[in-house]
Design a protein around this motif. Sequence first.
Motif, PDB file in Angstrom:
ATOM      1  N   ILE A   1      -2.451   1.825  -9.016  1.00 30.63           N
ATOM      2  CA  ILE A   1      -1.578   0.732  -8.593  1.00 30.63           C
ATOM      3  C   ILE A   1      -2.148  -0.569  -9.138  1.00 30.63           C
ATOM      4  CG2 ILE A   1      -0.813  -0.622  -6.598  1.00 30.63           C
ATOM      5  CD1 ILE A   1      -0.536   1.954  -5.049  1.00 30.63           C
ATOM      6  N   SER A   2      -1.315  -1.309  -9.863  1.00 32.89           N
ATOM      7  CA  SER A   2      -1.735  -2.598 -10.419  1.00 32.89           C
ATOM      8  C   SER A   2      -1.234  -3.724  -9.528  1.00 32.89           C
ATOM      9  CB  SER A   2      -1.197  -2.750 -11.844  1.00 32.89           C
ATOM     10  OG  SER A   2       0.209  -2.643 -11.865  1.00 32.89           O
ATOM     11  N   LEU A   3      -1.584  -4.947  -9.885  1.00 30.94           N
ATOM     12  CA  LEU A   3      -1.201  -6.100  -9.056  1.00 30.94           C
ATOM     13  C   LEU A   3       0.311  -6.217  -8.906  1.00 30.94           C
ATOM     14  CD1 LEU A   3      -3.663  -8.906 -10.209  1.00 30.94           C
ATOM     15  CD2 LEU A   3      -3.615  -7.747  -8.002  1.00 30.94           C
ATOM     16  N   ASP A   4       1.070  -5.745  -9.897  1.00 30.51           N
ATOM     17  CA  ASP A   4       2.527  -5.806  -9.826  1.00 30.51           C
ATOM     18  C   ASP A   4       3.059  -5.014  -8.634  1.00 30.51           C
ATOM     19  OD1 ASP A   4       3.017  -6.395 -13.151  1.00 30.51           O
ATOM     20  OD2 ASP A   4       1.292  -5.202 -12.550  1.00 30.51           O
ATOM     21  N   GLU A   5       2.311  -3.983  -8.216  1.00 27.82           N
ATOM     22  CA  GLU A   5       2.771  -3.077  -7.163  1.00 27.82           C
ATOM     23  C   GLU A   5       1.843  -3.088  -5.954  1.00 27.82           C
ATOM     24  OE1 GLU A   5       4.718   0.267 -10.183  1.00 27.82           O
ATOM     25  OE2 GLU A   5       2.809   0.674  -9.208  1.00 27.82           O
ATOM     26  N   ILE A   6       1.155  -4.202  -5.728  1.00 26.92           N
ATOM     27  CA  ILE A   6       0.132  -4.239  -4.692  1.00 26.92           C
ATOM     28  C   ILE A   6       0.692  -3.889  -3.312  1.00 26.92           C
ATOM     29  CG2 ILE A   6       0.385  -6.712  -4.189  1.00 26.92           C
ATOM     30  CD1 ILE A   6      -2.722  -6.787  -3.964  1.00 26.92           C
ATOM     31  N   GLY A   7       1.970  -4.120  -3.113  1.00 27.16           N
ATOM     32  CA  GLY A   7       2.579  -3.786  -1.834  1.00 27.16           C
ATOM     33  C   GLY A   7       2.610  -2.311  -1.552  1.00 27.16           C
ATOM     34  N   ARG A   8       2.388  -1.477  -2.565  1.00 24.35           N
ATOM     35  CA  ARG A   8       2.382  -0.026  -2.368  1.00 24.35           C
ATOM     36  C   ARG A   8       0.979   0.521  -2.120  1.00 24.35           C
ATOM     37  NH1 ARG A   8       6.566   0.606  -7.101  1.00 24.35           N
ATOM     38  NH2 ARG A   8       8.501   0.423  -5.937  1.00 24.35           N
TER      39      ARG A   8
END
Length: 298
Positions: free
Chosen positions: A142-149
């Motif tokens: 998970i990268s910063l773009d998807e931190i909510g996951r």
Amino acid sequence: MSTSIHRYLSLGAGVQSSATLLLAARGDIPTFTAAVFADTAWEPTAVYQHLNRLERIATEAGIPIIRVSAGDIRADALDPAHRFASMPLFTLGPDGERGMARRQCTSEYKIKPIKAEIRRRLGYPHPRRVPAGVVADIAIGISLDEIGRARDADVGYMRNIFPLLDLGWRRSDCVAYLERHGLPGTPKSSCLGCPFHDDTFWAALKADSPAEWADAVAFDAAIRHGSARANADGHPLRGQFFLHRQRVPLDQVVLRPRSAAADVDVPGCGPWTCPHPGDTSTDTTDITVGTAPVREVA
């Protein structure tokens, strides 16, 4: 009891998890005991070709890639004798109700087989209880773009870790790293017939992979009236299933792919990062179409 810690990578074979594996293979982050790929047996050919590239790199670095599987998701869905793991298919009710079936496929075909493999490697296959203190670190791409996951594991024997977040990397950083080290064109991992595909994917599949397009069209037609098992049991769907949100047969959809200049990224379907329309829908209402619970999607 002493703590037993192993370090595994949940490998979806998309951009982020591929970059995580390459970082370990090159020694830029600590290595992994193994990388575990949950195979639904229905990934696009490009994903399997990319996975073969990753296996060569990982093998040289001493990181085995373990392929696990709960079965062939396409064949199982069309098998009257097999239990149907609900896919997030678009639904059209008898009175025009628009909804979406529940998503169980990610859990059944990706998360469960990975958990089973981790338990086995820890020495406590189901149904044996994993003792407290026996833990495996599971790296998730998970990268910063998807931190909510990024979430904690839901079982005590697994501890989720996020190397890309530790590095402060975005998906663009992963793409650049892969290209810099000889892995351009990393595809997005997801089932060939996933309803979450956007028109850009479908248009490319139709133009570049006619056999796979025909496969998806055939599957779309086959699931129109519900699961094969429900129909065999005399419980047809009161309504229709579709792969595309337009809720017409896939080969009749008017595809509107994004322009090449559009800067929009649609994520693939990793075991713990599968997109979910309910995350962004502002109005969802539970309804029932036939025997399948669905959500009305605004």
